[in-house]
Design a protein around this motif. Structure first.
Motif, PDB file in Angstrom:
ATOM      1  N   THR A 138      -9.284  -3.680  -3.280  1.00  0.00           N
ATOM      2  CA  THR A 138      -8.595  -4.672  -4.334  1.00  0.00           C
ATOM      3  C   THR A 138      -9.636  -5.339  -5.098  1.00  0.00           C
ATOM      4  OG1 THR A 138      -8.782  -6.509  -2.670  1.00  0.00           O
ATOM      5  CG2 THR A 138      -6.446  -5.012  -2.857  1.00  0.00           C
ATOM      6  N   VAL A 180      -6.419  -2.310  -8.079  1.00  0.00           N
ATOM      7  CA  VAL A 180      -7.029  -1.744  -6.909  1.00  0.00           C
ATOM      8  C   VAL A 180      -7.825  -0.240  -7.499  1.00  0.00           C
ATOM      9  CG1 VAL A 180      -6.198  -0.040  -5.340  1.00  0.00           C
ATOM     10  CG2 VAL A 180      -4.839  -2.085  -5.528  1.00  0.00           C
ATOM     11  N   TRP A 193       0.748  -1.138   0.064  1.00  0.00           N
ATOM     12  CA  TRP A 193      -0.057   0.021   0.064  1.00  0.00           C
ATOM     13  C   TRP A 193       0.806   1.114   0.003  1.00  0.00           C
ATOM     14  CZ3 TRP A 193      -4.447  -0.780  -1.432  1.00  0.00           C
ATOM     15  CH2 TRP A 193      -5.433  -1.785  -0.978  1.00  0.00           C
ATOM     16  N   LEU A 220      -9.543   2.381  -0.662  1.00  0.00           N
ATOM     17  CA  LEU A 220      -9.082   1.600  -1.652  1.00  0.00           C
ATOM     18  C   LEU A 220      -9.507   0.031  -1.494  1.00  0.00           C
ATOM     19  CD1 LEU A 220      -5.264   2.690  -0.665  1.00  0.00           C
ATOM     20  CD2 LEU A 220      -6.740   3.447  -2.344  1.00  0.00           C
TER      21      LEU A 220
END
Length: 219
Positions: free
Chosen positions: A135, A150, A111, A133
Motif C-alpha cells: 500500500t 497499491v 484485497w 502487494l
C-alpha cells in the motif's frame, strides 16, 4: 400712613391710619418669614436627598442580588464542568485512538476486488500465480485518482507466449492504473512436457482502491 373710607352723613370719607409697629418688629417678622421659607426649602431638599438615597440603595440592593445570583450560577456551572472532566479525558483518549487508527488503517484495502482487477488486466491465456502487494501513503489533500495507492508485483504463468508489450500498454490505459511495466520474462520446459512462460510485471493503482473505512471524518 394709609387711608380708609368711613360712612357718615355725607357718605364715605377717607380716614387716615398709621402703622404703629416698631421697625424692629417689622424686621423680625420679615426675618421669620424668610426663615420659614429657608426651612421649607431645606426640608424639601432633605426629602429629595432622602428619596435619591433610597432609590440608590434599592438599585444597589438589586445589583447585589443579581451579582449573588450570577456568582451562584457560575459556581454551579463550574461544579458541573468538574463532573465532566472525566468525559473530557475520555474524549481526548478517543481522539488519540481515532488518530492512531487512521494512521494504522488509513490505507485499508479490499484485497479481493483488487486481485480481481489485476486478473481482468492480464491476458486470458495467462494466470496470476504470485503477487506482492504494497500500500501507498495515507490519503492526503491530493485527489485519490492521482495518488499511488497499491503497488503490485505480479507473477504470470502461461503455456503460450504472451504479447508483453500489448499487455503492458493495455494495463496502463485501464481505469485506476497509474503505471505499469514489464520486469522479467522466463521460459522453462522439461522433456515430454510443454513449455511454461513466466512473466513478472509491476503496476500501480491509485488510492480509489482504499476502502476509506478508517479515514478521519469531519465532525
Amino acid at each position: 400712613m394709609s387711608f380708609a373710607r368711613t360712612a357718615g352723613m355725607g357718605g364715605w370719607s377717607p380716614v387716615p391710619r398709621v402703622n404703629l409697629l416698631p421697625a424692629a418688629e417689622i424686621e423680625r417678622r420679615d426675618r421669620t418669614t424668610l426663615a420659614r421659607r429657608w426651612f421649607g426649602g431645606v426640608v424639601i431638599a432633605l426629602v429629595v436627598i432622602a428619596a435619591v438615597s433610597a432609590g440608590t440603595y434599592a438599585l444597589s440592593m438589586i445589583a447585589d442580588q443579581r451579582l449573588a445570583s450570577e456568582n451562584a450560577r457560575t459556581t454551579d456551572l463550574l461544579g458541573q464542568l468538574s463532573t465532566l472532566s472525566d468525559v473530557s479525558k475520555i474524549r481526548a483518549v478517543q481522539k488519540d485512538l481515532e488518530a492512531y487508527r487512521t494512521e494504522a488503517m488509513g490505507t485499508d484495502v479490499a484485497w479481493g476486488p483488487v486481485l480481481d482487477t489485476f486478473q481482468k488486466l492480464v491476458p486470458k491465456n495467462a494466470e496470476i500465480t504470485g503477487w506482492d502487494l504494497t500500500t501507498g501513503a495515507l490519503p492526503g489533500d491530493a485527489a485519490a485518482t492521482e495518488t499511488p495507492g497499491v503497488t503490485a508485483t505480479l507473477t504470470l504463468a502461461s503455456s503460450t507466449p504472451v504479447d508483453l508489450v500489448a499487455t503492458v500498454r493495455g494495463i496502463r490505459t485501464a481505469p485506476g492504473v497509474l503505471d505499469a511495466d514489464a520486469v522479467e520474462l522466463t521460459s522453462a520446459s522439461s522433456e515430454g512436457s510443454a513449455s511454461t512462460y513466466t512473466y513478472r510485471l509491476t503496476t500501480t493503482l491509485d488510492q480509489s482502491v482504499y476502502t476509506g473505512l478508517y479515514a478521519t471524518k469531519d465532525k
